[in-house]
Design an enzyme around this catalytic site. Structure first.
Site, PDB file in Angstrom:
ATOM      1  N   CYS A 175     -19.002  15.121  11.618  1.00 60.61           N
ATOM      2  CA  CYS A 175     -19.279  16.544  11.725  1.00 60.61           C
ATOM      3  C   CYS A 175     -18.126  17.356  11.156  1.00 60.61           C
ATOM      4  CB  CYS A 175     -19.479  16.921  13.191  1.00 60.61           C
ATOM      5  SG  CYS A 175     -20.747  15.983  14.035  1.00 60.61           S
ATOM      6  N   ARG A 220     -18.639  15.085   4.232  1.00 61.68           N
ATOM      7  CA  ARG A 220     -18.638  14.308   5.462  1.00 61.68           C
ATOM      8  C   ARG A 220     -20.024  13.781   5.823  1.00 61.68           C
ATOM      9  NH1 ARG A 220     -14.615  15.466   9.562  1.00 61.68           N
ATOM     10  NH2 ARG A 220     -12.734  16.222   8.551  1.00 61.68           N
ATOM     11  N   TRP A 243     -23.751  15.714  11.999  1.00 66.59           N
ATOM     12  CA  TRP A 243     -24.393  14.421  11.741  1.00 66.59           C
ATOM     13  C   TRP A 243     -24.885  13.946  13.098  1.00 66.59           C
ATOM     14  CZ3 TRP A 243     -23.297  10.830   7.283  1.00 66.59           C
ATOM     15  CH2 TRP A 243     -23.992   9.637   7.400  1.00 66.59           C
ATOM     16  N   ASN A 291     -16.954  18.064  17.316  1.00 63.37           N
ATOM     17  CA  ASN A 291     -16.971  16.850  16.497  1.00 63.37           C
ATOM     18  C   ASN A 291     -16.523  15.696  17.379  1.00 63.37           C
ATOM     19  OD1 ASN A 291     -16.794  14.904  14.522  1.00 63.37           O
ATOM     20  ND2 ASN A 291     -14.973  15.763  13.534  1.00 63.37           N
ATOM     21  N   GLY A 292     -17.308  14.610  17.450  1.00 65.57           N
ATOM     22  CA  GLY A 292     -16.901  13.466  18.257  1.00 65.57           C
ATOM     23  C   GLY A 292     -17.871  13.204  19.389  1.00 65.57           C
ATOM     24  N   GLU A 323      -7.762 -10.283   8.770  1.00 66.41           N
ATOM     25  CA  GLU A 323      -7.711  -8.878   8.343  1.00 66.41           C
ATOM     26  C   GLU A 323      -6.269  -8.385   8.295  1.00 66.41           C
ATOM     27  OE1 GLU A 323      -8.543  -4.638   7.785  1.00 66.41           O
ATOM     28  OE2 GLU A 323      -9.313  -6.545   7.039  1.00 66.41           O
ATOM     29  N   LYS A 361      -4.523  -7.095   4.840  1.00 68.08           N
ATOM     30  CA  LYS A 361      -3.935  -5.769   4.690  1.00 68.08           C
ATOM     31  C   LYS A 361      -2.480  -5.862   4.262  1.00 68.08           C
ATOM     32  CE  LYS A 361      -7.205  -2.828   5.610  1.00 68.08           C
ATOM     33  NZ  LYS A 361      -8.283  -3.770   5.302  1.00 68.08           N
ATOM     34  N   GLU A 408      -2.451  -6.762   0.596  1.00 65.82           N
ATOM     35  CA  GLU A 408      -2.924  -5.654  -0.235  1.00 65.82           C
ATOM     36  C   GLU A 408      -1.864  -4.568  -0.409  1.00 65.82           C
ATOM     37  OE1 GLU A 408      -7.632  -4.894   0.294  1.00 65.82           O
ATOM     38  OE2 GLU A 408      -6.443  -4.589   2.103  1.00 65.82           O
ATOM     39  N   HIS A 444      -2.410 -28.422  11.899  1.00 69.11           N
ATOM     40  CA  HIS A 444      -3.050 -29.159  10.816  1.00 69.11           C
ATOM     41  C   HIS A 444      -2.541 -28.698   9.452  1.00 69.11           C
ATOM     42  CE1 HIS A 444      -6.005 -31.167  13.453  1.00 69.11           C
ATOM     43  NE2 HIS A 444      -5.909 -30.050  14.161  1.00 69.11           N
ATOM     44  N   LYS A 465     -11.351   0.875  -5.013  1.00 68.30           N
ATOM     45  CA  LYS A 465     -12.085   1.093  -3.760  1.00 68.30           C
ATOM     46  C   LYS A 465     -13.412   0.350  -3.745  1.00 68.30           C
ATOM     47  CE  LYS A 465     -12.512   2.995   0.289  1.00 68.30           C
ATOM     48  NZ  LYS A 465     -11.661   2.511   1.388  1.00 68.30           N
TER      49      LYS A 465
END
Length: 607
Positions: free
Chosen positions: A2, A27, A74, A98-99, A479, A483, A486, A502, A602
């Site tokens: 929102c 948004r 939204w 918003n939220g 992950e 990161k 990256e 192992h 991206k």
């Protein structure tokens, strides 16, 4: 997400609010509205659909007044109708939001018992009704607003105007960004500075938990404890690419801070917070009879798929395959008749995903895409599309989109388990309650940036880093390693902790940090035992855990970072945030290009 705008101005507010809302269209939204103060009383105009619909309403029924608020919504709680469009309120107050307000169901029951009559299905109206009750009891707007804030829980940004106070606007933030703009004899509020760019270049940002009182003479800031506070005012450039960062150094830093609102907005799209029931999304198959599910994605989204495999098999007892999209089509696996496939992507434009999607469709699988862009190629080419509500993600390294994707897959796992009869109603309520608590826990994590930054100083000089975890946290270890690679160009690998003996244990020496995700729970003792083996060989253990796990780990770990205690089911969502924050701070210390790491894009639109 929102969008919120507001003005205490010297010119007609409605046209300026409408223009600011247009700058927030990126948004995503499905309805919009504006409220202004006209001769001391509140008037509003709202419309379902695009802003042009609202503009048509305003042409037909103009709004006077120089003070007002505007909103693009939204839909997350309540259908995307004009009735549910913001602003919401009463004759005394009007609110945009918003939220999510996590405890809205309890507050609504309390307010209805006191005689309040609700007009919408939204959680936002709960805050408006709380404010109205406080005002009816004789409180001034500032006291009424502060008192209402103390009653609500969640991740949100709020703005309100009050009848009889034509030169006043109040706003607050908890887990959602909000910018204050300073003009000449007028003031502005916006979800980000992009919305305010045509109005002013002088911007201040609310800190976590802050609230503010705007008048035509300036802004008063208060912290979460209602103490007067000072917030610096800076001059921004007019470029949307620059002002969109707010007061953050990088887009990634800004997007890390948007985890709470991205998770919360996404969850509200799938869960009825009042009933603790996950709604049945529009799917081209029946989860109750589905024989097999194939998950496929690239990069971080593939790690989301791996977590989802744990959830689907353990919770819903649904046989689930998980493949990197670039390998799936060439592996050419036998596909189960009547099976289904889900492909996960932020952009919905990745070439490997699209190729895998075509192969799966040709193989007779029902296909569903999980994307952040509803008009993307994947969404259009799938039998059905499910959406995350993360908002634009500018930084190449995915952050808030990752946790939003996890949030959707967690909801689906619960829904599938219920449909397949592997959990009962009480267990569904328990798991959804745990999910709905995550945005608030995530907001608390944002306050731990200094601690994560101090850990980063111990990692930045390393050449190799190991990440260890077990169970559904194993993909989160990967992950964290991804990161770090990256962003900082440090070699890092994520392993299942039980696999350390192992092979990877040969790498361990005092120069290799070992970063462990080890919250209390069924796998804690086994993971801790693996970490002790690494410590005995000189490994520098940096452990992320919770209050119950911290005492045991402190006996041998070099650093222990204590995270909020959560149900093991949602631990992957929460633990993703600090490992991403760690990678960010390491990259900043090393001076790399955080938002555009070398050789990366991206969306990978070529194979």
């Amino acid at each position: 997400m929102c969008g919120i705008v507001g003005v205490v101005g010297t010119q007609e507010a409605a046209p300026r609010l409408l223009e600011a809302l247009r700058r927030l269209e990126y948004r995503g939204y499905d309805s919009a509205g504006i409220a202004t103060l006209v001769d001391g009383h509140i008037e509003r105009r709202r419309a379902e659909g695009k802003l042009n619909n609202l503009a048509t309403v305003l042409d037909r029924e103009p709004l006077d007044g120089t003070t007002g608020i505007g909103h693009t919504r939204w839909a997350t709680h309540g259908a995307p109708t004009e009735r549910n469009a913001h602003p919401h309120g009463t004759a005394r107050v009007s609110v945009v939001h918003n939220g999510i307000i996590e405890n809205h169901a309890e507050l609504r029951a309390e307010l209805e018992a006191g005689g309040a009559v609700f007009e919408t299905e939204t959680d936002t109206e709960t805050f408006a009704r709380l404010l109205d009750r406080n005002l009816a009891e004789g409180m001034e707007p500032e006291a009424a607003f502060a008192a209402a804030l103390r009653r609500v829980h969640g991740a949100f940004a709020l703005a309100a105007v009050f009848a009889g106070h034509p030169r006043k606007l109040l706003a607050a933030r908890q887990g959602a960004p909000l910018a204050v703009g300073f003009g000449e004899g007028e003031m502005f509020i916006g979800s980000d500075a992009l919305a305010l760019a045509p109005l002013t270049r002088r911007i201040a940002y609310l800190n976590e938990g802050d609230w503010t009182v705007l008048t035509d003479t300036g802004a008063q800031f208060f912290d979460a404890a209602d103490r007067p506070a000072e917030r610096p005012v800076r001059v921004t450039a007019f470029s949307g690419a620059v002002v969109g960062k707010g007061n953050y150094r990088h887009f990634m830093e800004k997007e890390l801070h948007e985890h709470p609102i991205a998770i919360g907005d996404t969850l509200q799209q799938y869960i009825d917070a009042g009933t603790r029931v996950v709604g049945r999304p529009p799917l081209p198959f029946d989860p109750a009879t589905l024989p097999r599910l194939t998950l496929s994605a690239c990069g971080s989204a593939f790690l989301v798929a791996q977590v989802a495999r744990y959830w689907m098999e353990a919770l819903a007892r649904l046989p689930t395959d998980c493949d990197v999209a670039s390998e799936l089509r060439y592996r050419d696996p036998p596909l189960t008749p009547g099976g289904a496939a889900m492909l996960i992507s932020q952009s919905g434009e990745t070439a490997d995903n699209l190729a895998a999607l075509a192969m799966l469709r040709a193989g007779g699988q029902s296909t569903v895409s999980l994307v952040n862009v509803p008009e993307s190629s994947m969404a259009r080419q799938s039998d059905a599309a499910l959406l995350t509500v993360a908002g634009p993600e500018i930084s190449v390294a995915s952050t808030k989109a990752f946790t939003a994707q996890l949030s959707v897959m967690a909801c689906l796992a619960i829904n599938f388990a219920r449909a397949r009869g592997t959990i009962d109603e009480a267990e569904e309520a328990r798991l959804t309650a745990a999910l709905l608590e995550v945005p608030e826990h995530a907001a608390r994590l944002m306050e731990r940036g200094g601690e994560i930054e101090s850990v980063a100083a111990e990692v930045a000089g390393a050449r190799d880093v190991l990440y260890l975890a077990r169970g559904s946290l194993f993909p989160i270890a990967m992950e964290g390693a991804l990161k770090l690679k990256e962003l900082s160009y440090i070699h890092a690998e994520g392993y299942a902790a039980g696999e350390m003996k192992h092979g990877p244990i040969a790498l361990i020496d005092p120069s290799v940090p070992v970063i462990a995700l080890c919250p209390s729970g069924p796998l804690f003792e086994k993971t801790a035992s693996n970490l002790q083996e690494a410590a005995a060989r000189g490994g520098r253990i940096i452990a992320f855990t919770d209050a119950a796990g911290a005492p045991a780990l402190r006996r041998f770990a070099e650093r222990v970072v204590e995270l909020p205690t959560v149900d093991p089911f949602v631990a992957p969502i929460l633990h993703a945030i600090p490992v991403q924050m760690l990678a960010y701070h390491v990259a900043v210390l090393k001076g790399t290009d955080v938002d555009q790491p070398r050789n990366l894009a991206k969306a990978v639109t070529v194979e």
